[in-house]
Design an enzyme around this catalytic site. Structure first.
Site, PDB file in Angstrom:
ATOM      1  N   HIS A 196      48.712  39.678  35.990  1.00 60.55           N
ATOM      2  CA  HIS A 196      47.537  39.624  36.867  1.00 60.55           C
ATOM      3  C   HIS A 196      47.157  38.168  37.058  1.00 60.55           C
ATOM      4  O   HIS A 196      47.268  37.380  36.122  1.00 60.55           O
ATOM      5  CB  HIS A 196      46.361  40.402  36.251  1.00 60.55           C
ATOM      6  CG  HIS A 196      45.314  40.739  37.247  1.00 60.55           C
ATOM      7  ND1 HIS A 196      44.320  39.861  37.584  1.00 60.55           N
ATOM      8  CD2 HIS A 196      45.144  41.850  38.016  1.00 60.55           C
ATOM      9  CE1 HIS A 196      43.560  40.424  38.522  1.00 60.55           C
ATOM     10  NE2 HIS A 196      44.042  41.623  38.805  1.00 60.55           N
ATOM     11  N   ASP A 249      47.404  49.058  38.446  1.00 58.37           N
ATOM     12  CA  ASP A 249      48.388  49.870  39.175  1.00 58.37           C
ATOM     13  C   ASP A 249      49.390  50.549  38.257  1.00 58.37           C
ATOM     14  O   ASP A 249      50.187  51.370  38.717  1.00 58.37           O
ATOM     15  CB  ASP A 249      49.131  48.997  40.190  1.00 58.37           C
ATOM     16  CG  ASP A 249      48.226  48.630  41.337  1.00 58.37           C
ATOM     17  OD1 ASP A 249      47.507  49.511  41.815  1.00 58.37           O
ATOM     18  OD2 ASP A 249      48.222  47.450  41.744  1.00 58.37           O
TER      19      ASP A 249
HETATM   20  N1  COA Z   1      57.078  40.940  35.547  1.00 59.93           N
HETATM   21  C1  COA Z   1      57.756  39.942  34.969  1.00 59.93           C
HETATM   22  N2  COA Z   1      57.306  38.687  34.878  1.00 59.93           N
HETATM   23  C2  COA Z   1      56.092  38.449  35.389  1.00 59.93           C
HETATM   24  C3  COA Z   1      55.316  39.451  35.981  1.00 59.93           C
HETATM   25  C4  COA Z   1      55.855  40.726  36.050  1.00 59.93           C
HETATM   26  N3  COA Z   1      55.181  41.726  36.602  1.00 59.93           N
HETATM   27  N4  COA Z   1      54.137  38.916  36.382  1.00 59.93           N
HETATM   28  C5  COA Z   1      54.168  37.633  36.053  1.00 59.93           C
HETATM   29  N5  COA Z   1      55.348  37.358  35.460  1.00 59.93           N
HETATM   30  C6  COA Z   1      55.761  36.092  34.913  1.00 59.93           C
HETATM   31  C7  COA Z   1      56.359  35.197  36.001  1.00 59.93           C
HETATM   32  O1  COA Z   1      57.735  35.432  36.175  1.00 59.93           O
HETATM   33  C8  COA Z   1      56.044  33.852  35.433  1.00 59.93           C
HETATM   34  O2  COA Z   1      56.907  33.650  34.335  1.00 59.93           O
HETATM   35  P1  COA Z   1      57.519  32.234  33.974  1.00 59.93           P
HETATM   36  O3  COA Z   1      56.334  31.349  33.681  1.00 59.93           O
HETATM   37  O4  COA Z   1      58.392  32.514  32.808  1.00 59.93           O
HETATM   38  O5  COA Z   1      58.255  31.801  35.211  1.00 59.93           O
HETATM   39  C9  COA Z   1      54.640  34.018  34.850  1.00 59.93           C
HETATM   40  O6  COA Z   1      54.602  35.387  34.456  1.00 59.93           O
HETATM   41  C10 COA Z   1      53.542  33.729  35.834  1.00 59.93           C
HETATM   42  O7  COA Z   1      53.718  34.584  36.977  1.00 59.93           O
HETATM   43  P2  COA Z   1      53.200  34.313  38.434  1.00 59.93           P
HETATM   44  O8  COA Z   1      53.964  35.158  39.397  1.00 59.93           O
HETATM   45  O9  COA Z   1      53.154  32.837  38.714  1.00 59.93           O
HETATM   46  O10 COA Z   1      51.702  34.824  38.302  1.00 59.93           O
HETATM   47  P3  COA Z   1      50.723  35.052  39.486  1.00 59.93           P
HETATM   48  O11 COA Z   1      49.370  34.840  38.970  1.00 59.93           O
HETATM   49  O12 COA Z   1      51.136  34.254  40.675  1.00 59.93           O
HETATM   50  O13 COA Z   1      51.015  36.569  39.875  1.00 59.93           O
HETATM   51  C11 COA Z   1      50.952  38.871  40.077  1.00 59.93           C
HETATM   52  C12 COA Z   1      50.186  37.619  39.606  1.00 59.93           C
HETATM   53  C13 COA Z   1      50.050  40.081  39.919  1.00 59.93           C
HETATM   54  C14 COA Z   1      51.349  38.713  41.544  1.00 59.93           C
HETATM   55  C15 COA Z   1      52.209  39.020  39.215  1.00 59.93           C
HETATM   56  O14 COA Z   1      51.852  39.211  37.868  1.00 59.93           O
HETATM   57  C16 COA Z   1      53.102  40.137  39.693  1.00 59.93           C
HETATM   58  O15 COA Z   1      53.915  39.914  40.610  1.00 59.93           O
HETATM   59  N6  COA Z   1      52.988  41.366  39.115  1.00 59.93           N
HETATM   60  C17 COA Z   1      53.775  42.494  39.556  1.00 59.93           C
HETATM   61  C18 COA Z   1      53.138  43.153  40.754  1.00 59.93           C
HETATM   62  C19 COA Z   1      51.900  43.901  40.401  1.00 59.93           C
HETATM   63  O16 COA Z   1      51.845  44.658  39.449  1.00 59.93           O
HETATM   64  N7  COA Z   1      50.874  43.711  41.232  1.00 59.93           N
HETATM   65  C20 COA Z   1      49.593  44.372  41.072  1.00 59.93           C
HETATM   66  C21 COA Z   1      48.564  43.363  40.674  1.00 59.93           C
HETATM   67  S1  COA Z   1      47.026  44.153  40.280  1.00 59.93           S
END
Ligand code: COA
Length: 384
Positions: free
Chosen positions: A270, A320
């Site tokens: 998140h 979710d």
């Molecule tokens: N699965 C695997 N790794 C994840 C992850 C996930 N769902 N969410 C974050 N990470 C990891 C990233 O790969 C990154 O790892 P690293 O530092 O080793 O490269 C780190 O955590 C930071 O992730 P990042 O994508 O930069 O975080 P964000 O704040 O931009 O993204 C979300 C937030 C919600 C978009 C992201 O966690 C995600 O894509 N989750 C899956 C989709 C989801 O469930 N969305 C509903 C949100 S309520």
């Protein structure tokens, strides 16, 4: 370098992480015990004691309703359980395999053109539009779904609550002790999905509203944004993954291979929460209890997945994640889970749009230039 009003001195945060982009009195992410508050009320209290109709009233009208106000609000929602002719006609001609969120986005756009207050931008008209959207959005989704699957239409019933009607519209179930308990699980999920500060779809709605475009245009922007798998699309993706894996034993190998490949695991992580999303904790309880009454496998697989992702990547699940197995236990098809999110979140979107209008300034940030240095135009005939 060409001279332009530059952005030097302004901190840049990719994805606007941590950047306050406005002020709001609707929802507070609270790092204390409550986790999240709507207009000051803890979601734990709302999930325990309120109904979705009360929460929608709270968001749209600023206070918890009295009994009479709630009855009137319910009556207003019931009065709009109908779709205008052009929307019915549109739903009759779309391809049966169209994405439900695309149908909803276009349906809401058409609802804007046919709304009796289409030409009205007063606060009172916007409240009326918000209440109509609350009633019409579930109907657009259910009508499209029923047409696509050759199922007879059913009409919402005044004696049922909002959540009972949504369950009835999507699954035909109503009227028994068991379905009332199922509808309560749905009701709580709608309460939890209703509002979450400046999330991506709400921000899209506020950016649109800041141009002084209309309520339905802002809601359409929000629906298009919610569809993405990094936002609301995640709940459908979670269930599809559980169904694809099919068995507890397949969970750990999947987590290992997904993480090794650098893939995101849907329903985890998140932007704001760095601990377990407080909404996920509440939904986990419903997923477990519903699983015990029916098919426990999906809850069990979810829990194995939750523990594996925590152990291997240190990530907690988000709202979710357990909504997926909760909705599956209610007999709702996975394709519709993001639509359920929209059925609820429209209360937050429309409240934000009205809040934006009430104290508006155009949302127009800057970008940092990363393109080429200034260069001379080369006429077409001299380009190699
Ligand atoms: N699965 C695997 N790794 C994840 C992850 C996930 N769902 N969410 C974050 N990470 C990891 C990233 O790969 C990154 O790892 P690293 O530092 O080793 O490269 C780190 O955590 C930071 O992730 P990042 O994508 O930069 O975080 P964000 O704040 O931009 O993204 C979300 C937030 C919600 C978009 C992201 O966690 C995600 O894509 N989750 C899956 C989709 C989801 O469930 N969305 C509903 C949100 S309520």
């Amino acid at each position: 370098m060409a001279k332009s009003p530059n952005t030097e001195g302004y901190p840049y945060s990719p994805g606007l992480e941590g950047v306050p982009a406005g002020e709001s009195a609707l929802c507070q992410i609270d790092e204390g015990e409550a986790g999240l508050r709507y207009r000051g009320y803890a979601i734990t209290d709302l999930a325990d004691q309120a109904t979705f109709e009360e929460v929608a009233f709270l968001l749209l009208l600023g206070k918890l309703p009295t009994r009479k106000e709630l009855d009137d609000f319910r009556a207003q929602v019931h009065a709009h359980w109908a779709l205008p002719g052009p929307v019915e006609a549109f739903l009759g001609v779309v391809p049966p395999d169209a994405h439900p969120m695309d149908l909803l986005r276009t349906g809401v756009s058409l609802l804007g053109m046919t709304d009796p207050d289409a030409a009205e931008g007063s606060h009172e008209a916007n409240v009326r539009k918000s209440i109509r959207l609350l009633a019409q959005i579930p109907l657009v989704i259910a009508t499209a779904y029923r047409l696509a699957h050759g199922r007879p239409r059913v009409q919402p019933q005044p004696k049922l609550t909002f959540a009972e009607n949504v369950l009835y519209l999507l699954t035909d179930q109503q009227g028994t002790e068991a379905t009332r308990a199922m509808a309560r699980a749905l009701d709580v999920s709608l309460i939890l999905y209703a509002e979450h500060e400046f999330n991506a779809s709400t921000f899209a709605a506020r950016v649109a509203a800041s141009t002084l475009t209309d309520m339905h245009a802002a809601a359409s922007a929000a629906i298009g944004t919610l569809k993405g798998p990094l936002h609301g699309g995640a709940n459908t993706a979670v269930m599809n993954k559980l169904l694809e894996l099919g068995d507890e034993d397949a969970v750990e190998p999947y987590v290992d291979s997904a993480l090794a490949a650098g893939e995101k695991i849907m329903g985890f992580g998140h932007r704001v929460y760095k601990v377990m999303d407080p909404r996920a904790l509440i939904l986990k309880g419903f997923s477990q209890r519903l699983g015990e009454l029916g098919e426990p496998k999906w809850y069990r697989m979810s829990e194995v997945l939750e523990l594996a992702v925590k152990a291997k990547k240190g990530l907690d699940c988000n709202v979710d994640f357990y909504s997926a197995s909760t909705y599956y236990a209610l007999g709702i098809p996975p394709d519709l889970y993001t639509c359920l999110f929209a059925i609820s979140r429209v209360s937050g979107w429309t409240a934000h749009v009205m809040e934006q209008y009430a104290n508006n300034r155009l949302i127009r940030p800057r970008s940092n230039w990363v393109g080429p240095e200034p260069r001379d135009y080369v006429p077409l005939e001299r380009r190699g």
